[in-house]
Design a protein around this motif. Structure first.
Motif, PDB file in Angstrom:
ATOM      1  N   UNK A 184       0.877  -1.167   0.000  1.00 47.27           N
ATOM      2  CA  UNK A 184       0.000   0.000   0.000  1.00 47.27           C
ATOM      3  C   UNK A 184       0.911   1.213   0.000  1.00 47.27           C
ATOM      4  N   UNK A 185       0.794   2.053  -1.027  1.00 46.81           N
ATOM      5  CA  UNK A 185       1.607   3.261  -1.148  1.00 46.81           C
ATOM      6  C   UNK A 185       0.734   4.449  -0.755  1.00 46.81           C
ATOM      7  N   UNK A 186       1.264   5.293   0.144  1.00 43.86           N
ATOM      8  CA  UNK A 186       0.534   6.454   0.646  1.00 43.86           C
ATOM      9  C   UNK A 186       1.328   7.710   0.346  1.00 43.86           C
ATOM     10  N   UNK A 187       0.647   8.737  -0.190  1.00 46.56           N
ATOM     11  CA  UNK A 187       1.267  10.029  -0.499  1.00 46.56           C
ATOM     12  C   UNK A 187       0.458  11.113   0.191  1.00 46.56           C
ATOM     13  N   UNK A 188       1.158  12.036   0.871  1.00 51.87           N
ATOM     14  CA  UNK A 188       0.461  13.121   1.559  1.00 51.87           C
ATOM     15  C   UNK A 188       0.508  14.400   0.737  1.00 51.87           C
ATOM     16  N   UNK A 189      -0.289  15.363   1.137  1.00 45.36           N
ATOM     17  CA  UNK A 189      -0.391  16.648   0.447  1.00 45.36           C
ATOM     18  C   UNK A 189       0.934  17.414   0.443  1.00 45.36           C
ATOM     19  N   UNK A 190       1.683  17.343   1.528  1.00 45.54           N
ATOM     20  CA  UNK A 190       2.952  18.072   1.616  1.00 45.54           C
ATOM     21  C   UNK A 190       4.121  17.316   1.002  1.00 45.54           C
ATOM     22  N   UNK A 191       3.885  16.139   0.417  1.00 47.67           N
ATOM     23  CA  UNK A 191       4.916  15.450  -0.343  1.00 47.67           C
ATOM     24  C   UNK A 191       5.660  14.350   0.368  1.00 47.67           C
ATOM     25  N   UNK A 192       5.040  13.684   1.321  1.00 53.78           N
ATOM     26  CA  UNK A 192       5.651  12.526   1.962  1.00 53.78           C
ATOM     27  C   UNK A 192       5.091  11.266   1.326  1.00 53.78           C
ATOM     28  N   UNK A 193       5.948  10.261   1.166  1.00 56.74           N
ATOM     29  CA  UNK A 193       5.535   9.007   0.541  1.00 56.74           C
ATOM     30  C   UNK A 193       6.080   7.843   1.368  1.00 56.74           C
ATOM     31  N   UNK A 194       5.306   6.774   1.437  1.00 53.03           N
ATOM     32  CA  UNK A 194       5.745   5.568   2.135  1.00 53.03           C
ATOM     33  C   UNK A 194       5.024   4.367   1.542  1.00 53.03           C
ATOM     34  N   UNK A 195       5.557   3.196   1.871  1.00 48.76           N
ATOM     35  CA  UNK A 195       4.900   1.946   1.481  1.00 48.76           C
ATOM     36  C   UNK A 195       4.823   1.033   2.680  1.00 48.76           C
ATOM     37  N   UNK A 196       3.762   0.239   2.727  1.00 48.27           N
ATOM     38  CA  UNK A 196       3.550  -0.762   3.768  1.00 48.27           C
ATOM     39  C   UNK A 196       3.056  -2.035   3.109  1.00 48.27           C
ATOM     40  N   UNK A 197       3.399  -3.189   3.673  1.00 50.22           N
ATOM     41  CA  UNK A 197       2.824  -4.425   3.144  1.00 50.22           C
ATOM     42  C   UNK A 197       1.305  -4.418   3.350  1.00 50.22           C
ATOM     43  N   UNK A 198       0.596  -4.963   2.416  1.00 50.75           N
ATOM     44  CA  UNK A 198      -0.866  -4.981   2.512  1.00 50.75           C
ATOM     45  C   UNK A 198      -1.304  -5.842   3.700  1.00 50.75           C
ATOM     46  N   UNK A 199      -0.435  -6.738   4.145  1.00 53.76           N
ATOM     47  CA  UNK A 199      -0.754  -7.586   5.298  1.00 53.76           C
ATOM     48  C   UNK A 199      -0.789  -6.793   6.606  1.00 53.76           C
ATOM     49  N   UNK A 200      -0.252  -5.565   6.604  1.00 53.10           N
ATOM     50  CA  UNK A 200      -0.281  -4.730   7.809  1.00 53.10           C
ATOM     51  C   UNK A 200      -1.684  -4.184   8.072  1.00 53.10           C
ATOM     52  N   UNK A 201      -2.549  -4.286   7.080  1.00 50.36           N
ATOM     53  CA  UNK A 201      -3.922  -3.813   7.218  1.00 50.36           C
ATOM     54  C   UNK A 201      -4.847  -5.014   7.271  1.00 50.36           C
ATOM     55  N   UNK A 202      -5.995  -4.836   7.859  1.00 51.68           N
ATOM     56  CA  UNK A 202      -6.968  -5.924   7.936  1.00 51.68           C
ATOM     57  C   UNK A 202      -8.352  -5.367   7.650  1.00 51.68           C
ATOM     58  N   UNK A 203      -9.252  -6.237   7.262  1.00 47.58           N
ATOM     59  CA  UNK A 203     -10.626  -5.824   6.998  1.00 47.58           C
ATOM     60  C   UNK A 203     -11.305  -5.470   8.317  1.00 47.58           C
ATOM     61  N   UNK A 204     -12.030  -4.392   8.293  1.00 49.96           N
ATOM     62  CA  UNK A 204     -12.746  -3.954   9.490  1.00 49.96           C
ATOM     63  C   UNK A 204     -14.078  -4.678   9.572  1.00 49.96           C
ATOM     64  N   UNK A 205     -14.362  -5.229  10.711  1.00 50.72           N
ATOM     65  CA  UNK A 205     -15.642  -5.910  10.920  1.00 50.72           C
ATOM     66  C   UNK A 205     -16.716  -4.864  11.229  1.00 50.72           C
TER      67      UNK A 205
END
Length: 177
Positions: free
Chosen positions: A29-50
């Motif tokens: 999962x790649x995330x970019x912010x308005x002020x220009x920060x970027x990062x990546x996380x494995x998709x396994x770090x997130x889970x479906x919300x019940x």
């Protein structure tokens, strides 16, 4: 001692090792912010919300910052980074620094060789450069340009000019068609 000749042959040879071959293909999962920060996380770090769940924090930006873009891509996918002045840079997803879920990430200006007054405005994630696809670009003053996607297959680290943007104008949107 063992009664037969050596079966293996030892040769002095050099092998071409590609960095991409050493990196496992994984969904990120790649995330970019308005002020220009970027990062990546494995998709396994997130889970479906019940139902009625609280969820998890995906990023903790500063008070004046917010998430501008979030998308999923493989570690071997390409990301085209378009600037407000019409230049384009290419990076692989694995070249983006991995950060924790709550971390802000890395400033994009530290990853690219940007010029004075230049900032990344649009990002496109591509699995592969394919024939018959195009990149459509538009500026604030109404200039549009359609370019073959294959033109962006070999981009130098210093970037290339994708669109000549006149002074006082800037790139507002880029899409694959």
């Amino acid at each position: 001692t063992y009664g037969d000749a050596r079966r293996t042959e030892i040769v002095d040879a050099k092998a071409d090792i590609n960095v991409a071959d050493m990196i496992a293909e994984e969904q990120m999962v790649v995330t970019v912010t308005h002020t220009g920060y970027i990062k990546r996380n494995p998709i396994s770090a997130y889970r479906a919300q019940k139902r009625g769940g609280k969820g998890v924090t995906g990023i903790s930006p500063r008070a004046e910052d917010f998430v501008r873009l979030i998308f999923s891509a493989s570690t071997h996918d390409h990301i085209l980074l378009f600037t407000n002045t019409g230049r384009v840079y290419c990076k692989k997803v694995y070249e983006i620094h991995e950060a924790g879920r709550a971390a802000r990430g890395t400033p994009i200006v530290n990853m690219l060789d940007l010029r004075e007054g230049e900032s990344v405005h649009e990002l496109l994630a591509l699995h592969a450069f394919e024939e018959g696809k195009y990149v459509m670009m538009a500026t604030r003053k109404g200039v549009v340009k359609k370019t073959d996607l294959m033109e962006f297959a070999a981009i130098r680290s210093s970037g290339i000019i994708a669109l000549d943007v006149e002074p006082g104008d800037h790139l507002i949107d880029v899409r694959i068609t």
